[in-house]
Design a protein around this motif. Structure first.
Motif, PDB file in Angstrom:
ATOM      1  N   TYR A   1      20.391 -23.418   0.208  1.00 31.63           N
ATOM      2  CA  TYR A   1      20.768 -21.734   0.217  1.00 31.63           C
ATOM      3  C   TYR A   1      21.750 -20.841   0.780  1.00 31.63           C
ATOM      4  CZ  TYR A   1      16.020 -21.832  -1.850  1.00 31.63           C
ATOM      5  OH  TYR A   1      14.860 -21.736  -2.503  1.00 31.63           O
ATOM      6  N   ALA A   2      22.327 -21.738   2.170  1.00 31.13           N
ATOM      7  CA  ALA A   2      23.041 -20.563   3.136  1.00 31.13           C
ATOM      8  C   ALA A   2      24.400 -21.346   2.272  1.00 31.13           C
ATOM      9  CB  ALA A   2      23.836 -22.096   4.277  1.00 31.13           C
ATOM     10  N   ALA A   3      24.678 -22.111   1.711  1.00 30.87           N
ATOM     11  CA  ALA A   3      26.137 -22.294   0.378  1.00 30.87           C
ATOM     12  C   ALA A   3      26.418 -21.189  -0.900  1.00 30.87           C
ATOM     13  CB  ALA A   3      26.670 -23.620   0.005  1.00 30.87           C
ATOM     14  N   LEU A   4      24.839 -21.594  -0.779  1.00 32.58           N
ATOM     15  CA  LEU A   4      24.851 -20.108  -1.967  1.00 32.58           C
ATOM     16  C   LEU A   4      24.473 -18.474  -1.301  1.00 32.58           C
ATOM     17  CD1 LEU A   4      24.096 -19.255  -5.328  1.00 32.58           C
ATOM     18  CD2 LEU A   4      22.303 -19.667  -5.109  1.00 32.58           C
ATOM     19  N   ILE A   5      24.367 -18.412  -0.459  1.00 33.02           N
ATOM     20  CA  ILE A   5      24.271 -17.507  -0.277  1.00 33.02           C
ATOM     21  C   ILE A   5      25.817 -17.300   0.547  1.00 33.02           C
ATOM     22  CG2 ILE A   5      23.764 -15.655   2.124  1.00 33.02           C
ATOM     23  CD1 ILE A   5      21.453 -16.854   1.737  1.00 33.02           C
ATOM     24  N   ASP A   6      26.728 -17.171   1.002  1.00 27.98           N
ATOM     25  CA  ASP A   6      28.208 -17.540   1.478  1.00 27.98           C
ATOM     26  C   ASP A   6      28.659 -16.994  -0.257  1.00 27.98           C
ATOM     27  OD1 ASP A   6      27.755 -17.434   3.974  1.00 27.98           O
ATOM     28  OD2 ASP A   6      28.098 -19.409   3.788  1.00 27.98           O
ATOM     29  N   MET A   7      28.517 -17.811  -1.448  1.00 30.27           N
ATOM     30  CA  MET A   7      29.130 -17.460  -2.873  1.00 30.27           C
ATOM     31  C   MET A   7      29.212 -16.403  -3.248  1.00 30.27           C
ATOM     32  SD  MET A   7      28.387 -21.515  -3.986  1.00 30.27           S
ATOM     33  CE  MET A   7      28.644 -22.732  -3.569  1.00 30.27           C
ATOM     34  N   LEU A   8      27.524 -15.929  -2.865  1.00 26.12           N
ATOM     35  CA  LEU A   8      27.652 -14.243  -3.867  1.00 26.12           C
ATOM     36  C   LEU A   8      27.976 -13.353  -2.778  1.00 26.12           C
ATOM     37  CD1 LEU A   8      23.480 -15.496  -4.077  1.00 26.12           C
ATOM     38  CD2 LEU A   8      25.743 -14.736  -6.701  1.00 26.12           C
ATOM     39  N   ALA A   9      28.138 -13.861  -1.411  1.00 23.35           N
ATOM     40  CA  ALA A   9      28.266 -12.720  -0.168  1.00 23.35           C
ATOM     41  C   ALA A   9      29.895 -12.235  -0.368  1.00 23.35           C
ATOM     42  CB  ALA A   9      28.614 -12.758   0.692  1.00 23.35           C
ATOM     43  N   ILE A  10      30.881 -13.655  -1.566  1.00 16.50           N
ATOM     44  CA  ILE A  10      32.274 -13.075  -1.720  1.00 16.50           C
ATOM     45  C   ILE A  10      32.441 -11.755  -2.780  1.00 16.50           C
ATOM     46  CG2 ILE A  10      34.364 -13.792  -2.708  1.00 16.50           C
ATOM     47  CD1 ILE A  10      34.424 -16.900  -0.911  1.00 16.50           C
TER      48      ILE A  10
ATOM     49  N   PHE B   1       3.985 -16.176   5.091  1.00 20.72           N
ATOM     50  CA  PHE B   1       3.787 -16.539   6.786  1.00 20.72           C
ATOM     51  C   PHE B   1       3.463 -18.345   6.760  1.00 20.72           C
ATOM     52  CE2 PHE B   1       1.374 -12.824   5.651  1.00 20.72           C
ATOM     53  CZ  PHE B   1       1.569 -11.713   5.568  1.00 20.72           C
ATOM     54  N   GLY B   2       4.544 -18.323   8.300  1.00 18.45           N
ATOM     55  CA  GLY B   2       4.800 -20.125   8.255  1.00 18.45           C
ATOM     56  C   GLY B   2       6.180 -20.191   7.972  1.00 18.45           C
ATOM     57  N   GLU B   3       6.719 -19.434   7.184  1.00 16.93           N
ATOM     58  CA  GLU B   3       7.963 -19.841   6.648  1.00 16.93           C
ATOM     59  C   GLU B   3       9.329 -19.537   7.709  1.00 16.93           C
ATOM     60  OE1 GLU B   3       7.079 -20.887   2.335  1.00 16.93           O
ATOM     61  OE2 GLU B   3       8.306 -18.482   2.656  1.00 16.93           O
ATOM     62  N   GLU B   4       8.367 -18.862   9.089  1.00 17.56           N
ATOM     63  CA  GLU B   4       9.701 -18.064   9.526  1.00 17.56           C
ATOM     64  C   GLU B   4      10.893 -18.544   9.837  1.00 17.56           C
ATOM     65  OE1 GLU B   4       6.236 -18.091  10.021  1.00 17.56           O
ATOM     66  OE2 GLU B   4       5.986 -16.243   9.950  1.00 17.56           O
ATOM     67  N   GLU B   5      10.670 -20.297  10.390  1.00 12.10           N
ATOM     68  CA  GLU B   5      11.591 -21.056  11.450  1.00 12.10           C
ATOM     69  C   GLU B   5      12.572 -21.288  10.038  1.00 12.10           C
ATOM     70  OE1 GLU B   5       9.578 -23.772  13.753  1.00 12.10           O
ATOM     71  OE2 GLU B   5       8.645 -22.214  14.739  1.00 12.10           O
ATOM     72  N   LYS B   6      12.283 -21.594   9.178  1.00 16.25           N
ATOM     73  CA  LYS B   6      13.140 -22.202   8.577  1.00 16.25           C
ATOM     74  C   LYS B   6      13.913 -20.841   7.503  1.00 16.25           C
ATOM     75  CE  LYS B   6      12.405 -23.587   3.372  1.00 16.25           C
ATOM     76  NZ  LYS B   6      13.288 -25.223   3.803  1.00 16.25           N
ATOM     77  N   VAL B   7      13.399 -19.555   7.403  1.00 16.93           N
ATOM     78  CA  VAL B   7      14.417 -18.609   7.141  1.00 16.93           C
ATOM     79  C   VAL B   7      15.759 -18.358   8.533  1.00 16.93           C
ATOM     80  CG1 VAL B   7      14.778 -16.111   6.377  1.00 16.93           C
ATOM     81  CG2 VAL B   7      13.044 -17.885   5.277  1.00 16.93           C
ATOM     82  N   SER B   8      14.879 -18.690   9.131  1.00 16.50           N
ATOM     83  CA  SER B   8      16.482 -18.554  11.008  1.00 16.50           C
ATOM     84  C   SER B   8      16.857 -19.375  10.768  1.00 16.50           C
ATOM     85  CB  SER B   8      15.346 -18.590  11.811  1.00 16.50           C
ATOM     86  OG  SER B   8      16.236 -18.697  12.947  1.00 16.50           O
ATOM     87  N   ARG B   9      16.332 -20.714  10.195  1.00 14.21           N
ATOM     88  CA  ARG B   9      17.780 -21.930   9.672  1.00 14.21           C
ATOM     89  C   ARG B   9      18.283 -21.163   8.987  1.00 14.21           C
ATOM     90  NH1 ARG B   9      12.585 -25.323  11.390  1.00 14.21           N
ATOM     91  NH2 ARG B   9      13.190 -25.800   8.752  1.00 14.21           N
ATOM     92  N   ILE B  10      18.313 -21.174   7.268  1.00 14.51           N
ATOM     93  CA  ILE B  10      19.020 -20.972   7.001  1.00 14.51           C
ATOM     94  C   ILE B  10      19.688 -19.723   6.899  1.00 14.51           C
ATOM     95  CG2 ILE B  10      19.117 -20.034   4.567  1.00 14.51           C
ATOM     96  CD1 ILE B  10      16.261 -21.377   3.649  1.00 14.51           C
ATOM     97  N   ILE B  11      19.746 -18.872   7.901  1.00 14.94           N
ATOM     98  CA  ILE B  11      20.649 -17.190   7.808  1.00 14.94           C
ATOM     99  C   ILE B  11      21.802 -17.874   8.831  1.00 14.94           C
ATOM    100  CG2 ILE B  11      20.364 -15.551   9.322  1.00 14.94           C
ATOM    101  CD1 ILE B  11      19.263 -15.171   6.707  1.00 14.94           C
ATOM    102  N   LYS B  12      20.870 -18.816  10.565  1.00 14.84           N
ATOM    103  CA  LYS B  12      22.175 -19.527  10.813  1.00 14.84           C
ATOM    104  C   LYS B  12      23.321 -20.076  10.235  1.00 14.84           C
ATOM    105  CE  LYS B  12      18.548 -19.679  14.860  1.00 14.84           C
ATOM    106  NZ  LYS B  12      17.767 -20.586  15.783  1.00 14.84           N
ATOM    107  N   LYS B  13      22.900 -21.212   9.933  1.00 13.21           N
ATOM    108  CA  LYS B  13      24.080 -21.455   8.575  1.00 13.21           C
ATOM    109  C   LYS B  13      24.956 -20.559   7.745  1.00 13.21           C
ATOM    110  CE  LYS B  13      20.994 -25.709   8.173  1.00 13.21           C
ATOM    111  NZ  LYS B  13      19.817 -25.664   8.803  1.00 13.21           N
ATOM    112  N   VAL B  14      24.503 -19.445   7.372  1.00 19.04           N
ATOM    113  CA  VAL B  14      25.133 -18.678   6.393  1.00 19.04           C
ATOM    114  C   VAL B  14      26.305 -18.307   7.271  1.00 19.04           C
ATOM    115  CG1 VAL B  14      24.973 -16.626   4.945  1.00 19.04           C
ATOM    116  CG2 VAL B  14      23.159 -18.570   5.865  1.00 19.04           C
ATOM    117  N   LYS B  15      27.789 -18.494   6.700  1.00 20.14           N
ATOM    118  CA  LYS B  15      29.167 -17.956   7.435  1.00 20.14           C
ATOM    119  C   LYS B  15      29.066 -16.179   6.838  1.00 20.14           C
ATOM    120  CE  LYS B  15      31.047 -21.908   6.550  1.00 20.14           C
ATOM    121  NZ  LYS B  15      31.581 -23.203   5.788  1.00 20.14           N
ATOM    122  N   LYS B  16      28.538 -15.612   6.203  1.00 20.96           N
ATOM    123  CA  LYS B  16      28.638 -14.320   5.654  1.00 20.96           C
ATOM    124  C   LYS B  16      27.105 -13.863   5.421  1.00 20.96           C
ATOM    125  CE  LYS B  16      32.860 -15.665   2.951  1.00 20.96           C
ATOM    126  NZ  LYS B  16      33.404 -16.854   3.215  1.00 20.96           N
ATOM    127  N   PRO B  17      26.818 -13.481   6.078  1.00 25.95           N
ATOM    128  CA  PRO B  17      25.536 -12.822   6.330  1.00 25.95           C
ATOM    129  C   PRO B  17      25.344 -11.746   6.214  1.00 25.95           C
ATOM    130  CG  PRO B  17      26.388 -13.149   9.046  1.00 25.95           C
ATOM    131  CD  PRO B  17      27.365 -13.713   8.030  1.00 25.95           C
TER     132      PRO B  17
END
Length: 333
Positions: free
Chosen positions: A190-199, A211-227
């Motif tokens: 997911y993070a890699a795809l977000i970076d591709m789209l960000a370009i 609800f309950g997926e907060e930590e999962k999303v936080s981990r994804i955002i931390k992996k994104v290079k272009k947030p």
């Protein structure tokens, strides 16, 4: 109106959507007062479709909750009860509520609780067809083959009053799966795809976790290079529907939102992993299923005990290419 019919709705969001063709037929061809019972989410999901008259919300899973619900329903004097879930408890509720005619699939040892028992097929069948067979039992015409959903002006106005304007154009990602982690695309993908789209800087991306997926999303955002162009929004089902309805496309695991996107006519990319595709098969020009065939699929397991190859084999580069194709077609349409 000549009587009261109550429908026990499915619990899963996707099943609620796939039940719409049956519910639509029931509404159009049965001159009863139609009640639904189940999760209150259904009220928001079905809003604008005029599918029912009254809703009876179910709360709790204890014996006391069951007996209280049965007593309350008994006072309404329903003539017919239609049970869409396969659970023993759902049939027991209508039996205890003394609903005269109780229709459902004969599964999980509950046949003696039903007055009209539908024999399930031994092989897997599409969920929409599974529900529509109840229309045959009721001898009502099937008028809708695929699910539809709508967003009302009141829902849109309420959404923007609470959340303000969204940055457009935007895409929506739903990254979790209540069923289990086996359905989830890898977080780094997911993070890699977000970076591709960000370009390209043409799309904003909204991640809509349950609800309950907060930590999962936080981990994804931390992996994104272009947030810079990605935001996380927490919505209930009503606002989730509105948000998806305005998206350029929806990217999702094989979960409930995929059916919302397709039913709203939004291009919906589904990352399909361990599940038997037959369950969710129906014609939709808006659904684009991506999968990586592997020998162990479909396993239908909630947790993968191998290398999760079915999901890891769907590469971010391939999904990015599919997105470009979809957006290109949308622009030329």
């Amino acid at each position: 109106m000549i009587g009261r019919t109550i429908v026990y709705l499915p619990n899963w969001l996707g099943d609620m959507v796939m039940a719409i063709p049956f519910l639509y037929s029931l509404r159009r061809h049965r001159n009863d007062e139609i009640w639904y019972c189940g999760n209150i989410k259904a009220v928001h999901l079905y809003n604008g479709l005029d599918l029912f008259d009254r809703f009876f919300a179910l709360h709790g899973k204890g014996v006391t909750d069951l007996l209280k619900a049965a007593a309350d329903l008994r006072e309404k004097s329903f003539s017919t009860g239609i049970i869409l879930p396969h659970s023993f408890r759902s049939a027991l509720l209508f039996f205890l509520a003394r609903i005269k005619e109780r229709i459902g699939y004969e599964k999980n040892g509950r046949g003696f609780l039903l007055t009209k028992r539908i024999k399930p097929k031994k092989r897997v069948e599409p969920t929409i067809e599974h529900y529509l067979k109840i229309a045959d039992v009721l001898q009502i015409e099937k008028v809708l083959k695929n699910p539809i959903l709508v967003v009302t002006q009141d829902e849109e106005r309420s959404f923007f009053e609470r959340h303000g304007e969204l940055k457009i154009p935007y895409a929506v990602f739903t990254v979790g799966a209540k069923y289990g982690p086996s359905k989830c695309w890898p977080e780094e993908y997911y993070a890699a795809l977000i970076d591709m789209l960000a370009i390209s800087k043409t799309l904003w991306i909204y991640i809509l976790p349950d609800f309950g997926e907060e930590e999962k999303v936080s981990r994804i955002i931390k992996k994104v290079k272009k947030p810079e162009r990605v935001e996380v929004k927490y919505f209930n089902v009503r606002d989730l529907k509105v948000c998806i309805s305005g998206a350029s496309f929806l990217l999702t695991n094989d979960t409930g939102p995929r059916h919302i996107g397709s039913a709203l006519g939004i291009p919906t990319i589904v990352l399909l992993g361990p599940m038997d595709e037959t369950y969710t098969t129906y014609f939709s020009p808006h659904t684009f299923v991506m999968k990586s065939p592997v020998p162990c699929s479909p396993c239908n397991k909630r947790i993968c005990d191998k290398e999760h190859e079915c999901m890891r084999g769907i590469k971010p580069e391939d999904v990015f290419e599919k997105i470009e194709e979809i957006l290109s077609n949308e622009r030329s349409a």
